[in-house]
Design a protein around this motif. Structure first.
Motif, mmCIF file in Angstrom:
data_model
loop_
_atom_site.group_PDB
_atom_site.id
_atom_site.type_symbol
_atom_site.label_atom_id
_atom_site.label_comp_id
_atom_site.label_asym_id
_atom_site.label_seq_id
_atom_site.Cartn_x
_atom_site.Cartn_y
_atom_site.Cartn_z
ATOM 1 N N GLU A 75 -29.266 38.895 -5.412
ATOM 2 C CA GLU A 75 -28.192 39.627 -6.083
ATOM 3 C C GLU A 75 -26.888 39.104 -5.518
ATOM 4 O O GLU A 75 -26.674 39.113 -4.330
ATOM 5 C CB GLU A 75 -28.310 41.124 -5.761
ATOM 6 N N TYR B 163 -22.394 45.470 6.468
ATOM 7 C CA TYR B 163 -23.533 46.327 6.110
ATOM 8 C C TYR B 163 -23.196 47.792 6.344
ATOM 9 O O TYR B 163 -23.539 48.661 5.544
ATOM 10 C CB TYR B 163 -24.777 45.951 6.936
ATOM 11 N N PRO B 179 -25.951 50.344 -1.939
ATOM 12 C CA PRO B 179 -25.009 49.818 -0.948
ATOM 13 C C PRO B 179 -23.970 48.873 -1.564
ATOM 14 O O PRO B 179 -24.055 47.659 -1.422
ATOM 15 C CB PRO B 179 -25.917 49.072 0.044
ATOM 16 N N GLN B 180 -23.020 49.409 -2.260
ATOM 17 C CA GLN B 180 -21.935 48.603 -2.813
ATOM 18 C C GLN B 180 -20.727 49.474 -3.115
ATOM 19 O O GLN B 180 -20.837 50.688 -3.232
ATOM 20 C CB GLN B 180 -22.393 47.867 -4.074
ATOM 21 N N GLN B 274 -20.108 44.047 -1.734
ATOM 22 C CA GLN B 274 -21.544 44.346 -1.649
ATOM 23 C C GLN B 274 -22.128 43.638 -0.439
ATOM 24 O O GLN B 274 -21.421 42.957 0.284
ATOM 25 C CB GLN B 274 -22.243 43.909 -2.937
ATOM 26 N N ARG B 275 -23.429 43.823 -0.232
ATOM 27 C CA ARG B 275 -24.057 43.250 0.978
ATOM 28 C C ARG B 275 -23.975 41.729 1.001
ATOM 29 O O ARG B 275 -23.777 41.125 2.027
ATOM 30 C CB ARG B 275 -25.523 43.686 1.059
ATOM 31 N N THR B 276 -24.190 41.095 -0.156
ATOM 32 C CA THR B 276 -24.104 39.641 -0.191
ATOM 33 C C THR B 276 -22.719 39.273 -0.691
ATOM 34 O O THR B 276 -22.482 39.279 -1.895
ATOM 35 C CB THR B 276 -25.145 39.045 -1.167
ATOM 36 N N VAL B 277 -21.811 38.955 0.234
ATOM 37 C CA VAL B 277 -20.484 38.554 -0.188
ATOM 38 C C VAL B 277 -20.454 37.044 -0.380
ATOM 39 O O VAL B 277 -19.749 36.512 -1.225
ATOM 40 C CB VAL B 277 -19.441 38.982 0.863
ATOM 41 N N GLN C 267 -26.431 49.586 12.229
ATOM 42 C CA GLN C 267 -25.724 48.311 12.288
ATOM 43 C C GLN C 267 -25.073 48.089 13.645
ATOM 44 O O GLN C 267 -24.965 46.954 14.112
ATOM 45 C CB GLN C 267 -24.659 48.257 11.185
#
Lengths: 362, 364, 307
Positions: A75, B163, B179-180, B274-277, C267
């Protein structure tokens, strides 16, 4: 020998000719369907289940459709590229198999009104963009019943990813189902805060076992890590998505399975007929979308029959797993006696029922 | 083998870096062919999918330009530091902090249609990246802590901060606990430059930075001093440019560039936090910087190549059915062969003359 | 409560094995002056190769060996680049790191999501029945104990043997070591290969014993923790070993904290190894005597035999 060779030659020529005619004809109306999965298909798990749905389509529609798959698409900014490439190489329908694809998919859908999209687990729709989910809370209730029967310590442990409403709802009905067969049940949850971390999932299962849980619920864990640890440690285990009997041959209590086949079939049929509408599908036991597999033989025939009768009631629509009186963790009555939760509230549920010891992470 | 030896070069030809990169690309293609055969795919089909297919459609070209931005930005910033021998390997973390700060601005002023919003985000991102890299500069200049190790650790810490924020304080309250963050408004995203693609105005920043990097490194006295300062601290002190200043400058420039790249992601294709930037831009950019010979012009070409490999790698997944690992393997091979080939930049291969000739020459 | 204590003790011992093994390898490499940042990739290759070996042959010993050899080969690429081709160590490490991640995905492709039987546990007879201590300390596979033995062996070689003296001399100053007649390139190559093999065995342990399954990305940042760990332990074997157990306990601690209902962001715990490592690095670096005593002075520097 010569004759055979000659015959083969003729046959081959004839076949090629027909194939070409058929090819010319079908290339025009053959529906190309793209599938995008967030993880590798593997042997079990989320992507595997989606791919099973795809296989059902192929078996059902044969020559009418052609499917292409790209797995392990994270994603992020790159998912849009895969979808777009599918669209530009002639896909008439695209199945996007992860929540995080929603916005990119929706954007593409508005640019390409001719292409129909179905999206797993989202909440937005458009004329050519539908989403689909399963009512796993239904199968969680009956899996909970099994857990309630099997538990001797009266403590169940859940390994869960994030506290999204779907997961919260499943933990609730799992707890209610267990309390139905064993009123003393309490449930402990470990939040992984990660979609994928097999080692941590396994450590979580062990920590729950150390806290005296004797049935472990592997909730949306894509790998069999929790299931195999349960077998190793000798405690019962329930899991989601796929039948994981082979990873815990003696300790698997039940697998909550998902079958996307029926929904995929109706959607593809609609796309072929030109009647596709972007709908929000929420398939349950009534639609054969969810169910239980590999119910353990350690349960008595009576217990199994009891579970089956509840499943029948749910499928018939005469029983909703979230039927009051339901008390929340904080002691307040959330659902009054005789009432049951409506779909809207269930989709956004953000409270846990009494009996779950762990709080929601904030 | 005995008759071949390495001789240090006394001077470099202007084309040497280009030739070395080409050699690395050729070697990668040869090794890549083997890789395709292992996967049971035709090398021709594989290379066609990776190197030709993306160039055949305006969308594909758009995607390459989209990827070009972050590579160009980060690599230009890093290369300045690398030439001064300041090894900032934490661009990934600086990118993340830049993305976070820009997102904080976007979320705080959600609903604003001010044309200052986006510039404000870029500023916040640049400051974020600079601040994160500045920690490493401070620890290095004040306490002598190795900047390779510190920038690297700070990257891992930045990821955990991200995160934490997307599962808590910066999470979309209406987003069902996913999570965004919220989706940014139009005023908080870069405008699209080319219709029907995702190429946005952040590319212009990357191009401007490239020109600035060129002017700075090739034409300015400060750039010259920075490089000299890195290579020989004592000479630099003599030239009036201290080692500490070089370290600060190198890290702050690299951090700012990476931070802006982070803004380009959240205010570009993602449109949210979001988690994957980043799919590892910070690390890939190190490869890009080396492959470009740490030269601003060279980096333009290496960024293009890297963008092509990334986009082409995705194309090959659908059209040839290659696994996603291929992109990683290609990047690794490319850097491996480049590092091996670049020995030729500093040394030349010489054939050792047979002893007989040597004695004859000596006799003359 | 007792069960939770046993869980943390036993869990820490097992969770530490991959970290400790790989850290010992990286420590030796760094002691010789070679900073190999490709640990994550080497562990991934070891994990994939080891897993496939066990899936095919059923032999865990063979799995560890093949995992070690696979990562050793990858570290050979690093050694060739940085020692023969005089490449920058940071760049060479990143190159093999990303290469290793790609290759591991390729090796494990057809085994995604499959499991193997975990490495068998040793039996200690009556010792295993002692309350708390038995299940905590004597319920493990052989690698839990061999990892400790490996740490001891590394300490012994580095501190008590001529070889160790030479390795440290090379790490302090390759030029002086060379002028004393030591084969610098050979020593550095051997140390890098040792580092590769140990990372590979550590990775293999992860996929065939600790979490006996293959999933792409399962090393999940442990290689980066290992790099931090060696710095945290200031290149001293007993401290690195202690650090390995500390870092190994962190994820288990998080689960127990959750169980207690305390609200500590996970975290923060995940980031803590890196935070404390930076602090340690600053403490030793600010003092010229301390840094000279602890860190290999030529770490990360290319050695040019003629220059």
């Amino acid at each position: 020998m010569k004759l055979i060779r000659k015959t083969i030659k003729h046959l081959a020529a004839a076949t090629i000719a027909t194939a070409m005619i058929a090819g010319a004809a079908s290339a025009a109306d053959k529906l190309k369907i793209g599938f995008v999965y967030p993880s590798p298909v593997g042997d079990v798990g989320w992507a595997y289940q989606l791919d099973e749905g795809r296989k059902k389509l192929e078996a059902m529609f044969g020559d009418q459709i052609e499917t292409v798959v790209v797995e392990n698409v994270p994603e992020g900014p790159d998912a849009a590229r895969i979808m777009n490439q599918m669209a530009s190489t002639g896909a008439g329908m695209i199945m996007i198999g992860s929540f995080g694809y929603m916005n990119d998919g929706l954007k593409l859908a508005s640019q390409k009104p001719d292409i129909n999209f179905i999206h797993a687990s989202g909440y937005k729709t458009a004329a050519n963009f539908g989403n689909f989910q399963t009512r796993n809370y239904e199968s969680a209730y009956v899996a909970g019943m099994a857990a309630g029967y099997a538990s001797e310590s009266n403590t169940l442990g859940v390994v869960a990813a994030y506290a999204i409403p779907e997961v919260v709802g499943i933990i609730n009905t799992f707890t209610l189902g267990a309390q139905k067969t064993n009123p003393d049940i309490t449930v402990k949850v470990v939040w992984l805060n990660s979609w994928f971390n097999p080692s941590k999932a396994q450590e979580s299962a062990k920590s729950l076992i150390a806290q005296s849980a004797d049935v472990i619920f592997s909730l949306y864990q894509d790998t069999p890590s929790v299931v195999s640890v349960a077998e190793e440690e000798g405690v019962y285990v329930v899991n989601t998505s796929s039948d994981m009997k082979k990873y815990a041959p003696t300790k698997l209590l039940a697998s909550m399975t998902i079958d996307w086949g029926p929904h995929f079939v109706t959607q593809v049929k609609a796309a072929l007929d030109g009647t596709f509408e972007g709908t929000a599908y929420w398939g349950g036991m009534a639609d054969d979308a969810v169910g239980l597999a590999s119910l353990s033989d350690d349960l008595s025939a009576e217990q199994k029959a009891d579970i089956q009768s509840v499943m029948d009631e749910i499928a018939a629509g005469s029983f909703h797993p979230m039927t009051g009186p339901i008390i929340a963790q904080d002691g307040s009555e959330k659902i009054a006696a005789g009432e049951s939760i409506d779909d809207g509230a269930m989709r956004g549920i953000d409270w846990l029922v009494a009996g779950v010891e762990t709080k929601l992470p904030n | 083998m005995r008759n071949i030896y390495l001789e240090p070069r006394t001077e470099r030809s202007a084309f040497a870096p280009f030739l070395v990169s080409m050699l690395a690309v050729c070697l990668t293609i040869i090794a890549g062919s083997g890789l395709f055969l292992i996967y049971g795919k035709s090398p021709i089909a594989g290379f066609h999918a990776i190197f030709i297919e993306p160039l055949q459609s305006s969308y594909g070209i758009g995607e390459i330009l989209l990827k070009l931005g972050p590579f160009l930005l980060i690599a230009q910033g890093l290369a300045i530091g690398f030439r001064a021998r300041v090894w900032n390997i934490g661009a990934e973390g600086q990118l993340i902090i830049g993305a976070i700060l820009a997102s904080v601005v976007a979320i705080r002023f959600d609903g604003s249609t001010s044309s200052l919003l986006l510039p404000g985000m870029v500023l916040a991102g640049a400051l974020g990246g600079m601040g994160w890299a500045g920690i490493a500069a401070w620890l290095r200049t004040r306490y002598n802590a190795n900047e390779i190790l510190v920038t690297f650790m700070l990257s891992s810490i930045a990821l955990q901060i991200l995160y934490y924020l997307v599962t808590g304080p910066l999470r979309d309250p209406q987003g069902f606990n996913f999570p965004q963050s919220i989706t940014f408004s139009a005023a908080a995203t870069f405008p699209i430059l080319i219709e029907n693609t995702r190429v946005n105005a952040s590319l212009i920043i990357a191009l401007v930075v490239t020109v600035l990097a060129w002017v700075f490194m090739q034409r300015s006295l400060m750039g010259y001093k920075l490089v000299v300062g890195g290579l020989a601290p004592h000479a630099a002190r003599y030239a009036g440019f201290g080692e500490k200043r070089a370290i600060w400058l190198a890290l702050l420039i690299g951090g700012a560039a990476a931070g802006i790249a982070g803004v380009g992601e959240v205010a570009g294709p993602l449109g949210m936090l979001q988690r994957t930037v980043s799919p590892g831009y910070g690390f890939s950019a190190i490869i890009v910087a080396f492959l470009g010979g740490l030269h601003p012009i060279g980096i333009v070409f290496s960024s293009l190549l890297m963008a092509l490999i990334h986009v082409g790698g995705d194309f090959a997944r659908l059209s040839v059915g290659l696994p996603s690992a291929v992109t990683d393997i290609f990047q690794g091979l490319l850097l491996t062969f480049y590092l091996a080939s670049s020995l030729l930049l500093t040394h030349r291969l010489r054939l050792r003359k047979p002893d007989a000739v040597l004695t004859a020459e000596a006799a003359e | 409560m007792t069960a939770t204590i046993i869980f943390i003790l036993a869990g820490t011992l097992a969770a530490t094995v991959p970290l400790l093994l790989a850290a010992m390898g990286e420590l030796v490499a760094e002691k010789s002056g070679m900073l190999n940042l490709g640990v994550e990739g080497m562990m991934a290759v070891g994990a994939a190769a080891g897993f496939v070996t066990v899936a095919v042959t059923g032999s865990h010993a063979l799995g560890l060996i093949v995992g070690g050899v696979a990562a050793l080969l990858l570290s050979g690429v690093f050694a060739t680049l940085s020692i023969v081709f005089l490449a920058n160590q940071v760049a060479a490490g990143l190159a093999i790191g990303i290469l290793g991640l790609g290759v591991s995905a390729g090796i494990g492709k057809n085994y995604e999501g499959t499991t193997v039987t975990p490495m068998p546990k040793l039996s200690f007879g009556a010792l295993g029945d002692v309350p708390v201590i038995g299940p905590a300390l004597f319920s493990h596979d052989i690698m839990v104990y061999l990892a400790i033995a490996a740490a001891f062996a590394v300490w012994f070689v580095l501190q008590r043997t001529k070889l160790g003296l030479i390795i440290r001399a090379v790490g302090e100053s390759p030029q002086s070591a060379h002028s004393l007649g030591y084969p610098v390139a050979l020593i550095r190559t051997a140390c890098v290969l040792f580092g590769g093999a140990m990372a590979g065995i550590g990775g293999a342990y992860l996929s065939i014993a600790y979490t006996p399954l293959w999933a792409d990305g399962m090393v999940a940042g442990r290689g980066w923790i290992v790099v931090a760990l060696v710095v945290f332990g200031t290149w001293i074997v007993p401290r690195v070993t202690l650090g390995a157990y500390l870092f190994g306990a962190i994820s288990l601690l998080e689960l127990s904290i959750q169980g207690l209902g305390l609200n500590v962001p996970s975290q923060l715990l995940s980031a803590s190894p890196y935070i404390v490592t930076i602090i340690v690095l600053v403490v030793i670096s600010r003092n010229p005597v301390l840094i000279q005593l602890n860190s290999p002075m030529s770490l990360g520097q290319t050695y040019r035999p003629n220059g």
